[in-house]
Design an enzyme around this catalytic site. Structure first.
Site, PDB file in Angstrom:
ATOM      1  N   ASP A 198       0.805  -1.225   0.000  1.00 31.54           N
ATOM      2  CA  ASP A 198       0.000   0.000   0.000  1.00 31.54           C
ATOM      3  C   ASP A 198       0.838   1.275   0.000  1.00 31.54           C
ATOM      4  O   ASP A 198       0.292   2.375   0.139  1.00 31.54           O
ATOM      5  CB  ASP A 198      -0.979   0.012   1.178  1.00 31.54           C
ATOM      6  CG  ASP A 198      -0.279  -0.144   2.520  1.00 31.54           C
ATOM      7  OD1 ASP A 198       0.964  -0.099   2.549  1.00 31.54           O
ATOM      8  OD2 ASP A 198      -0.978  -0.322   3.539  1.00 31.54           O
ATOM      9  N   ASP A 199       2.152   1.142  -0.163  1.00 29.90           N
ATOM     10  CA  ASP A 199       2.999   2.333  -0.329  1.00 29.90           C
ATOM     11  C   ASP A 199       3.658   2.334  -1.706  1.00 29.90           C
ATOM     12  O   ASP A 199       4.727   2.911  -1.890  1.00 29.90           O
ATOM     13  CB  ASP A 199       4.055   2.421   0.775  1.00 29.90           C
ATOM     14  CG  ASP A 199       4.951   1.192   0.836  1.00 29.90           C
ATOM     15  OD1 ASP A 199       4.724   0.236   0.055  1.00 29.90           O
ATOM     16  OD2 ASP A 199       5.881   1.170   1.676  1.00 29.90           O
ATOM     17  N   ASP A 309       7.611 -12.975   1.005  1.00 28.83           N
ATOM     18  CA  ASP A 309       8.212 -12.849  -0.327  1.00 28.83           C
ATOM     19  C   ASP A 309       9.353 -13.846  -0.511  1.00 28.83           C
ATOM     20  O   ASP A 309       9.564 -14.364  -1.609  1.00 28.83           O
ATOM     21  CB  ASP A 309       8.665 -11.417  -0.605  1.00 28.83           C
ATOM     22  CG  ASP A 309       9.508 -10.820   0.512  1.00 28.83           C
ATOM     23  OD1 ASP A 309       9.784 -11.514   1.506  1.00 28.83           O
ATOM     24  OD2 ASP A 309       9.884  -9.630   0.392  1.00 28.83           O
TER      25      ASP A 309
END
Length: 437
Positions: A198-199, A309
């Protein structure tokens, strides 16, 4: 008066000169090493781009065990992306639209950041492709539902409440959300799964270009590696782990497992930074089912005890032996974004930011806790590889903004993240638009 033979004087001068020369060379070598450490040039300048970066089976002398490598790294040149879709005729236009419409853009967020971070994305790049965007969050939020209803009259972004715990509540919280991103993509009709935080600011045109030379029917993994060399970790011998030793409750999102006294193996693999954004093709997503659905994903995570990740990278590049195609056109807040030239901002696929008022202590602590065993068992832990050694690196700085150098359209006072400026540059006033590259 003492007389010194000229031959001895010359000999001493000669020896002194050699010593001084060696000292000078040593100092120059030291300076070169220091400058190399702070080098901010692209990876492409340091490697032969015609050959993939390869590494073979090798031994770790400290532990005296073989390190089992995954697939080699493939480095993508920026110019290969810039001119990929020419847009000179109707056929190219149709191809561009087909690829763009086939992208599943997953934005992972949390209720805490709906108003501060997610709202900015909804106002900017998500507004260009709402029907392609899935918002992956952890709590119901009436404000978010109403904001989307008020600002998106026709097509609207999708909202998925995963009920996953927050990062402060559970170390596998991010993996829980990534699991829901992945399984939601599998149930969609999209060709490409692209994950963003969200950045992140996404340039849809450049993202489409990035994917355009690949097919959804091929196994493709594209992102940014945090290190030129593969990371290494201690992994449990999962073949000797009983499946019933692991459990993943999809209702409560709780995970339990009993780790048997099994053997370890030291593995080396590449992975794409989740914070910079990465994409995988549908065929690769299908191939990952064996390792990445439900309790099987948690099985993989527990076997290497690394973040989300890294787990995806381990599955793809080590278990499936698929190469990561790495590009420097995607960016994370952990690099020095102020060093990206203004002239190249339109050519980046993703950009990010970090602000001093958005304290990341809890998130960083969670990362450290997650990697605790790795630091103990692996000399080259992921925590240190997060420093993006192949790029313009800074450590996360909570004392001043880390943003791109752009305030042409809105002053910093009203646009501290610079995302509204980027939206003007890329989608409204710039040459590049979502439908023109």
């Amino acid at each position: 008066m003492l007389s010194i033979p000229k031959q001895n004087v010359r000999s001493k001068i000669s020896v002194l000169g050699v010593v001084q020369m060696i000292s000078a060379l040593t100092i120059l070598n030291l300076l070169f090493t220091i400058l190399s450490f702070f080098n901010v040039t692209d990876v492409e300048e340091n490697y032969d781009m015609d050959q993939p970066m390869e590494f073979g089976r090798y031994r770790d002398e400290k532990l005296s065990i073989d390190v089992i490598p995954g697939a080699p790294l493939i480095i993508l040149k920026p110019e290969e992306v810039f001119t990929r879709v020419s847009r000179k005729n109707h056929h190219d236009n149709h191809k561009f639209e087909t690829i763009k419409n086939g992208i599943f853009m997953s934005v992972r967020t949390t209720n805490k950041y709906h108003k501060s971070r997610l709202k900015i994305l909804l106002d900017t790049w998500i507004s260009e492709v709402p029907e392609n965007t899935w918002i992956i969050t952890d709590e119901e939020d009436g404000w978010l539902v109403q904001y989307i209803r008020d600002h998106f009259k026709n097509a609207k972004p999708h909202i998925l409440n995963t009920h996953c715990p927050t990062t402060s509540e559970h170390k596998w919280a991010l993996l829980c959300k990534l699991h829901w991103e992945y399984r939601t993509f599998l149930s969609s009709n999209k060709s490409w799964f692209c994950h963003f935080d969200d950045d992140s600011f996404v340039n849809i045109g450049m993202l489409t270009n990035l994917l355009s030379s690949h097919s959804e029917d091929d196994v493709v993994y594209i992102g940014r590696t945090p290190s030129k060399t593969p990371i290494t970790a201690m992994a449990y011998d999962t073949e000797n782990v009983e499946p019933e030793s692991f459990g993943f409750n999809e209702t409560t999102n709780e995970t339990t497992w009993v780790m048997p006294q099994s053997t370890f193996q030291r593995v080396a693999f590449h992975y794409a930074l989740g914070g910079a954004g990465f994409c995988i093709s549908r065929q690769l997503a299908v191939d990952m089912k064996e390792y990445a659905l439900g309790s099987r994903l948690m099985h993989m995570a527990a076997s290497i005890n690394l973040p989300d990740d890294c787990v995806f990278g381990y599955i793809i590049t080590h278990q499936l032996n698929v190469s990561l195609i790495t590009t420097n056109l995607v960016h994370t807040h952990m690099e020095n974004l102020t060093l990206i030239p203004k002239s190249s901002l339109q050519q980046q696929v993703t950009l990010s930011y970090s602000l001093p008022e958005e304290t990341r202590h809890s998130e960083m602590e969670n990362i450290r806790d997650t990697k605790k065993n790795v630091v103990e068992n692996a000399e080259n832990s992921v925590f240190f590889h997060r420093n993006l050694s192949d790029s313009n690196v800074i450590k996360p700085n909570l004392t001043k903004p880390n943003v791109v150098n752009l305030n042409k359209y809105f002053p910093a006072k009203y646009d501290p993240t610079r995302f509204y400026n980027l939206h003007q540059l890329v989608y409204i006033r710039g040459v590049q638009h979502v439908d023109r590259v």
